[in-house]
Enzyme design. Structure first.
Site, mmCIF file in Angstrom:
data_model
loop_
_atom_site.group_PDB
_atom_site.id
_atom_site.type_symbol
_atom_site.label_atom_id
_atom_site.label_comp_id
_atom_site.label_asym_id
_atom_site.label_seq_id
_atom_site.Cartn_x
_atom_site.Cartn_y
_atom_site.Cartn_z
ATOM 1 N N ASP A 1 -26.546 5.638 2.336
ATOM 2 C CA ASP A 1 -25.919 6.758 2.147
ATOM 3 C C ASP A 1 -24.380 6.684 2.570
ATOM 4 O O ASP A 1 -24.246 6.009 3.643
ATOM 5 C CB ASP A 1 -26.586 8.071 2.605
ATOM 6 N N LYS A 2 -23.356 7.479 2.207
ATOM 7 C CA LYS A 2 -22.082 7.349 2.722
ATOM 8 C C LYS A 2 -21.726 8.212 4.110
ATOM 9 O O LYS A 2 -21.864 7.952 5.208
ATOM 10 C CB LYS A 2 -20.927 7.620 1.769
#
Length: 318
Positions: A17-18
Protein backbone atom coordinates in the site's frame (compact mmCIF):
# COMPACT_ATOMS: atom_id res chain seq x y z
CA UNK A 1 2.55 -18.63 12.70
CA UNK A 2 4.95 -21.44 11.79
CA UNK A 3 3.51 -21.53 8.28
CA UNK A 4 4.26 -17.81 7.81
CA UNK A 5 7.83 -18.31 9.02
CA UNK A 6 8.24 -21.27 6.68
CA UNK A 7 6.89 -19.47 3.60
CA UNK A 8 8.29 -15.95 3.98
CA UNK A 9 11.55 -16.71 2.13
CA UNK A 10 9.56 -18.31 -0.73
CA UNK A 11 7.65 -15.10 -1.52
CA UNK A 12 7.43 -14.35 -5.25
CA UNK A 13 5.53 -11.04 -5.06
CA UNK A 14 5.28 -8.32 -2.44
CA UNK A 15 2.48 -5.75 -2.72
CA UNK A 16 2.72 -2.43 -0.90
CA UNK A 17 0.00 0.00 0.00
CA UNK A 18 1.32 3.55 -0.50
CA UNK A 19 0.13 5.89 2.23
CA UNK A 20 1.45 4.92 5.65
CA UNK A 21 3.47 2.01 4.28
CA UNK A 22 5.94 3.36 1.72
CA UNK A 23 5.34 6.91 2.92
CA UNK A 24 5.27 8.19 6.47
CA UNK A 25 1.55 8.87 6.42
CA UNK A 26 2.26 12.30 7.91
CA UNK A 27 0.48 14.27 5.23
CA UNK A 28 0.09 18.02 5.09
CA UNK A 29 -2.17 20.22 2.99
CA UNK A 30 -0.26 21.47 -0.05
CA UNK A 31 -3.03 23.53 -1.66
CA UNK A 32 -6.79 24.08 -1.43
CA UNK A 33 -8.87 25.18 -4.40
CA UNK A 34 -12.18 26.72 -3.30
CA UNK A 35 -15.02 26.82 -5.85
CA UNK A 36 -17.80 27.76 -3.39
CA UNK A 37 -19.29 31.05 -2.22
CA UNK A 38 -18.00 30.54 1.32
CA UNK A 39 -14.46 31.41 2.39
CA UNK A 40 -11.57 28.98 2.49
CA UNK A 41 -11.46 28.86 6.30
CA UNK A 42 -15.10 27.75 6.43
CA UNK A 43 -14.45 25.03 3.85
CA UNK A 44 -11.56 23.77 5.94
CA UNK A 45 -13.78 23.87 9.04
CA UNK A 46 -16.48 21.76 7.37
CA UNK A 47 -14.07 19.22 5.90
CA UNK A 48 -12.09 18.91 9.15
CA UNK A 49 -15.30 18.45 11.17
CA UNK A 50 -16.32 15.56 8.94
CA UNK A 51 -12.86 14.00 8.62
CA UNK A 52 -12.43 14.16 12.40
CA UNK A 53 -14.52 10.98 12.51
CA UNK A 54 -12.21 9.14 10.08
CA UNK A 55 -9.00 7.18 10.82
CA UNK A 56 -7.40 7.71 7.40
CA UNK A 57 -4.00 9.50 7.27
CA UNK A 58 -5.42 12.13 4.87
CA UNK A 59 -8.22 12.82 7.34
CA UNK A 60 -5.70 13.29 10.13
CA UNK A 61 -3.80 15.81 7.98
CA UNK A 62 -6.96 17.87 7.43
CA UNK A 63 -7.85 17.83 11.13
CA UNK A 64 -4.30 18.80 12.12
CA UNK A 65 -4.41 21.79 9.76
CA UNK A 66 -7.66 22.95 11.37
CA UNK A 67 -6.20 22.49 14.85
CA UNK A 68 -3.07 24.46 13.89
CA UNK A 69 -5.30 27.32 12.76
CA UNK A 70 -7.35 27.00 15.98
CA UNK A 71 -10.57 26.32 14.07
CA UNK A 72 -13.46 25.09 16.22
CA UNK A 73 -15.05 22.04 14.61
CA UNK A 74 -18.76 21.71 13.80
CA UNK A 75 -21.23 19.12 14.99
CA UNK A 76 -21.91 16.33 12.50
CA UNK A 77 -25.44 14.91 12.33
CA UNK A 78 -24.68 11.83 10.25
CA UNK A 79 -21.43 10.19 9.17
CA UNK A 80 -20.71 7.20 6.97
CA UNK A 81 -17.30 5.87 5.95
CA UNK A 82 -17.15 4.34 2.47
CA UNK A 83 -13.99 2.13 2.41
CA UNK A 84 -11.84 2.78 -0.62
CA UNK A 85 -13.83 5.86 -1.63
CA UNK A 86 -14.14 8.37 1.19
CA UNK A 87 -16.89 9.57 3.51
CA UNK A 88 -20.46 10.85 3.40
CA UNK A 89 -21.84 13.20 6.04
CA UNK A 90 -24.60 15.63 6.92
CA UNK A 91 -23.48 18.70 8.87
CA UNK A 92 -25.48 20.62 11.50
CA UNK A 93 -27.04 22.94 8.89
CA UNK A 94 -28.47 19.88 7.09
CA UNK A 95 -26.20 19.98 4.04
CA UNK A 96 -24.92 16.69 2.71
CA UNK A 97 -21.22 16.42 1.86
CA UNK A 98 -19.22 13.79 0.00
CA UNK A 99 -15.47 13.86 0.59
CA UNK A 100 -13.09 11.42 -1.03
CA UNK A 101 -11.43 10.32 -4.24
CA UNK A 102 -12.52 10.79 -7.84
CA UNK A 103 -14.28 7.44 -7.90
CA UNK A 104 -16.61 8.60 -5.13
CA UNK A 105 -17.63 11.60 -7.22
CA UNK A 106 -18.21 9.53 -10.37
CA UNK A 107 -20.19 6.91 -8.43
CA UNK A 108 -22.55 9.68 -7.32
CA UNK A 109 -22.79 11.26 -10.81
CA UNK A 110 -21.03 14.43 -9.75
CA UNK A 111 -19.48 16.25 -12.68
CA UNK A 112 -15.73 16.70 -12.45
CA UNK A 113 -14.71 20.19 -13.48
CA UNK A 114 -11.55 22.23 -13.00
CA UNK A 115 -9.41 19.41 -14.42
CA UNK A 116 -6.55 21.85 -14.91
CA UNK A 117 -6.31 22.38 -11.13
CA UNK A 118 -6.55 18.63 -10.59
CA UNK A 119 -3.68 17.94 -13.02
CA UNK A 120 -1.56 20.63 -11.40
CA UNK A 121 -1.93 18.97 -8.00
CA UNK A 122 -1.20 15.52 -9.45
CA UNK A 123 1.92 16.69 -11.31
CA UNK A 124 3.26 18.02 -8.01
CA UNK A 125 2.84 14.56 -6.43
CA UNK A 126 -0.30 15.28 -4.39
CA UNK A 127 -3.07 12.94 -3.34
CA UNK A 128 -6.36 14.71 -4.06
CA UNK A 129 -9.42 15.03 -1.88
CA UNK A 130 -12.60 15.97 -3.74
CA UNK A 131 -15.20 17.85 -1.69
CA UNK A 132 -18.79 18.05 -2.99
CA UNK A 133 -22.08 19.45 -1.74
CA UNK A 134 -25.46 19.54 -3.50
CA UNK A 135 -24.02 17.36 -6.29
CA UNK A 136 -21.35 19.90 -7.13
CA UNK A 137 -17.61 20.04 -6.50
CA UNK A 138 -16.97 22.82 -3.98
CA UNK A 139 -13.25 22.26 -3.34
CA UNK A 140 -10.14 20.30 -4.24
CA UNK A 141 -7.56 19.67 -1.55
CA UNK A 142 -4.07 18.50 -2.43
CA UNK A 143 -2.16 16.71 0.32
CA UNK A 144 1.47 15.65 0.17
CA UNK A 145 3.29 12.90 1.96
CA UNK A 146 7.00 12.15 2.30
CA UNK A 147 8.78 8.86 1.76
CA UNK A 148 10.15 6.85 4.67
CA UNK A 149 13.90 7.36 5.02
CA UNK A 150 15.06 3.86 4.08
CA UNK A 151 12.37 2.92 1.56
CA UNK A 152 14.67 3.05 -1.48
CA UNK A 153 17.24 0.85 0.25
CA UNK A 154 14.58 -1.71 1.22
CA UNK A 155 13.16 -1.82 -2.31
CA UNK A 156 16.67 -2.32 -3.70
CA UNK A 157 17.33 -5.24 -1.31
CA UNK A 158 14.04 -6.92 -2.23
CA UNK A 159 14.72 -6.51 -5.96
CA UNK A 160 18.13 -8.15 -5.47
CA UNK A 161 16.24 -11.19 -4.19
CA UNK A 162 14.36 -11.36 -7.51
CA UNK A 163 11.04 -10.58 -5.76
CA UNK A 164 8.34 -8.94 -7.88
CA UNK A 165 7.31 -5.63 -6.29
CA UNK A 166 3.91 -4.03 -6.79
CA UNK A 167 2.41 -0.79 -5.50
CA UNK A 168 -1.27 -1.49 -4.83
CA UNK A 169 -3.04 1.75 -3.94
CA UNK A 170 -6.35 3.54 -4.04
CA UNK A 171 -4.56 6.76 -4.97
CA UNK A 172 -4.75 8.23 -8.47
CA UNK A 173 -2.56 6.79 -11.21
CA UNK A 174 -0.19 9.70 -11.81
CA UNK A 175 0.58 10.38 -8.13
CA UNK A 176 1.20 6.65 -7.56
CA UNK A 177 3.50 6.44 -10.59
CA UNK A 178 5.53 9.47 -9.45
CA UNK A 179 6.16 7.83 -6.05
CA UNK A 180 6.81 4.38 -7.57
CA UNK A 181 9.34 5.75 -10.05
CA UNK A 182 11.18 7.60 -7.29
CA UNK A 183 11.64 4.50 -5.14
CA UNK A 184 12.17 1.96 -7.93
CA UNK A 185 8.89 0.00 -8.16
CA UNK A 186 8.00 -0.73 -11.78
CA UNK A 187 4.49 -2.17 -11.43
CA UNK A 188 1.70 0.10 -10.17
CA UNK A 189 -1.95 -0.84 -9.69
CA UNK A 190 -3.81 2.33 -8.74
CA UNK A 191 -7.35 3.63 -8.26
CA UNK A 192 -8.44 0.39 -6.61
CA UNK A 193 -10.84 -0.15 -3.72
CA UNK A 194 -10.07 -2.64 -0.90
CA UNK A 195 -12.28 -5.19 -2.66
CA UNK A 196 -10.47 -4.65 -5.97
CA UNK A 197 -7.12 -4.94 -4.18
CA UNK A 198 -8.17 -8.38 -2.91
CA UNK A 199 -9.06 -9.41 -6.48
CA UNK A 200 -5.64 -8.25 -7.70
CA UNK A 201 -3.96 -10.30 -4.96
CA UNK A 202 -5.89 -13.36 -6.11
CA UNK A 203 -4.54 -12.91 -9.66
CA UNK A 204 -0.96 -12.40 -8.45
CA UNK A 205 -1.15 -15.58 -6.35
CA UNK A 206 -1.29 -17.60 -9.57
CA UNK A 207 2.46 -16.95 -9.97
CA UNK A 208 3.44 -17.92 -6.42
CA UNK A 209 3.32 -16.82 -2.79
CA UNK A 210 2.15 -13.22 -2.33
CA UNK A 211 2.89 -10.96 0.63
CA UNK A 212 0.80 -7.83 1.24
CA UNK A 213 2.12 -4.93 3.34
CA UNK A 214 -0.33 -2.27 4.48
CA UNK A 215 -0.90 0.15 7.34
CA UNK A 216 -3.96 -1.79 8.44
CA UNK A 217 -6.51 0.96 7.73
CA UNK A 218 -9.26 -0.30 5.39
CA UNK A 219 -6.93 -3.18 4.45
CA UNK A 220 -8.59 -6.16 6.16
CA UNK A 221 -9.86 -7.87 2.94
CA UNK A 222 -6.55 -7.63 1.10
CA UNK A 223 -4.43 -8.63 4.12
CA UNK A 224 -6.61 -11.71 4.59
CA UNK A 225 -6.49 -12.60 0.88
CA UNK A 226 -2.67 -12.56 0.66
CA UNK A 227 -0.65 -15.65 1.59
CA UNK A 228 1.19 -13.46 4.11
CA UNK A 229 -0.45 -10.26 5.36
CA UNK A 230 1.69 -7.70 7.16
CA UNK A 231 0.20 -4.79 9.06
CA UNK A 232 2.73 -1.99 9.51
CA UNK A 233 3.03 0.30 12.51
CA UNK A 234 0.51 -1.55 14.68
CA UNK A 235 -1.97 1.30 14.09
CA UNK A 236 -4.60 -0.53 12.10
CA UNK A 237 -8.09 -1.45 13.17
CA UNK A 238 -8.55 -4.56 15.28
CA UNK A 239 -10.10 -6.36 12.28
CA UNK A 240 -7.07 -5.54 10.10
CA UNK A 241 -4.66 -6.73 12.77
CA UNK A 242 -6.72 -9.89 13.17
CA UNK A 243 -6.57 -10.46 9.40
CA UNK A 244 -2.77 -10.05 9.36
CA UNK A 245 -0.29 -12.88 9.76
CA UNK A 246 2.36 -10.47 11.03
CA UNK A 247 1.99 -7.15 12.86
CA UNK A 248 5.11 -4.97 12.83
CA UNK A 249 4.76 -2.58 15.76
CA UNK A 250 7.11 0.00 14.22
CA UNK A 251 6.89 1.55 10.75
CA UNK A 252 10.36 0.33 9.73
CA UNK A 253 10.19 -1.30 6.29
CA UNK A 254 13.51 -3.08 6.80
CA UNK A 255 11.68 -5.41 9.22
CA UNK A 256 10.19 -7.04 6.12
CA UNK A 257 13.68 -7.84 4.82
CA UNK A 258 14.65 -9.07 8.31
CA UNK A 259 11.60 -11.36 8.37
CA UNK A 260 12.51 -12.92 5.03
CA UNK A 261 16.10 -13.43 6.25
CA UNK A 262 14.89 -15.07 9.48
CA UNK A 263 12.62 -17.37 7.46
CA UNK A 264 15.47 -18.37 5.16
CA UNK A 265 17.85 -18.97 8.09
CA UNK A 266 15.22 -20.91 10.05
CA UNK A 267 14.51 -23.28 7.16
CA UNK A 268 18.24 -23.79 6.58
CA UNK A 269 18.81 -24.68 10.24
CA UNK A 270 15.80 -27.05 10.28
CA UNK A 271 17.22 -28.94 7.29
CA UNK A 272 20.68 -29.06 8.93
CA UNK A 273 19.17 -30.45 12.15
CA UNK A 274 17.16 -33.09 10.30
CA UNK A 275 20.12 -34.26 8.23
CA UNK A 276 22.39 -34.38 11.29
CA UNK A 277 19.85 -36.19 13.51
CA UNK A 278 18.97 -38.77 10.85
CA UNK A 279 22.66 -39.26 10.01
CA UNK A 280 23.60 -39.93 13.64
CA UNK A 281 20.73 -42.41 14.08
CA UNK A 282 21.69 -44.30 10.91
CA UNK A 283 25.34 -44.39 11.98
CA UNK A 284 24.41 -45.60 15.49
CA UNK A 285 22.17 -48.31 14.01
CA UNK A 286 24.93 -49.53 11.70
CA UNK A 287 27.48 -49.58 14.52
CA UNK A 288 25.11 -51.54 16.76
CA UNK A 289 24.48 -54.10 14.00
CA UNK A 290 28.22 -54.75 13.78
CA UNK A 291 28.51 -54.88 17.56
CA UNK A 292 30.60 -51.74 17.78
CA UNK A 293 28.01 -49.71 19.76
CA UNK A 294 25.83 -50.88 22.62
CA UNK A 295 22.50 -49.55 23.96
CA UNK A 296 24.05 -46.97 26.32
CA UNK A 297 26.27 -45.54 23.63
CA UNK A 298 23.18 -45.20 21.43
CA UNK A 299 21.39 -43.32 24.25
CA UNK A 300 24.31 -40.94 24.75
CA UNK A 301 24.49 -40.39 20.99
CA UNK A 302 20.77 -39.53 20.95
CA UNK A 303 21.13 -37.06 23.86
CA UNK A 304 24.19 -35.53 22.21
CA UNK A 305 22.29 -35.13 18.95
CA UNK A 306 19.47 -33.33 20.76
CA UNK A 307 21.87 -30.92 22.47
CA UNK A 308 23.74 -30.16 19.23
CA UNK A 309 20.48 -29.43 17.34
CA UNK A 310 19.37 -27.12 20.18
CA UNK A 311 22.64 -25.16 20.07
CA UNK A 312 22.49 -25.06 16.27
CA UNK A 313 18.94 -23.67 16.45
CA UNK A 314 20.05 -20.93 18.83
CA UNK A 315 22.11 -19.47 15.96
CA UNK A 316 18.86 -17.91 14.73
CA UNK A 317 19.16 -15.40 17.58
CA UNK A 318 22.40 -13.98 16.20
Amino acid sequence: TSETLENAHKVKTICFDKTGTLTKGELSIYKLYNYSNIDEKEILKIVASIENKSEHPIARAIVKKAQDEKIKLKEIKEFKAIPGFGVEAIIESGEKYLIGNKKLMLENNIKIENEKDEQELVSDGNSILFVSSNNKIVALIGVKDILKENVKEVIKKLKQRKINLVMLTGDNEKTAEIIAKEIGIEKVISNVTPKEKAEQIKKLKEDGIVMMCGDGINDSPVLARADIGISMGGIGSSSAIEASDVVIMTDELNKIVDGIEISKKTNKIIIQNLIFAIGVKILTLLLSLFGIADMWQAVFADVGTTLITIFNTLRILK
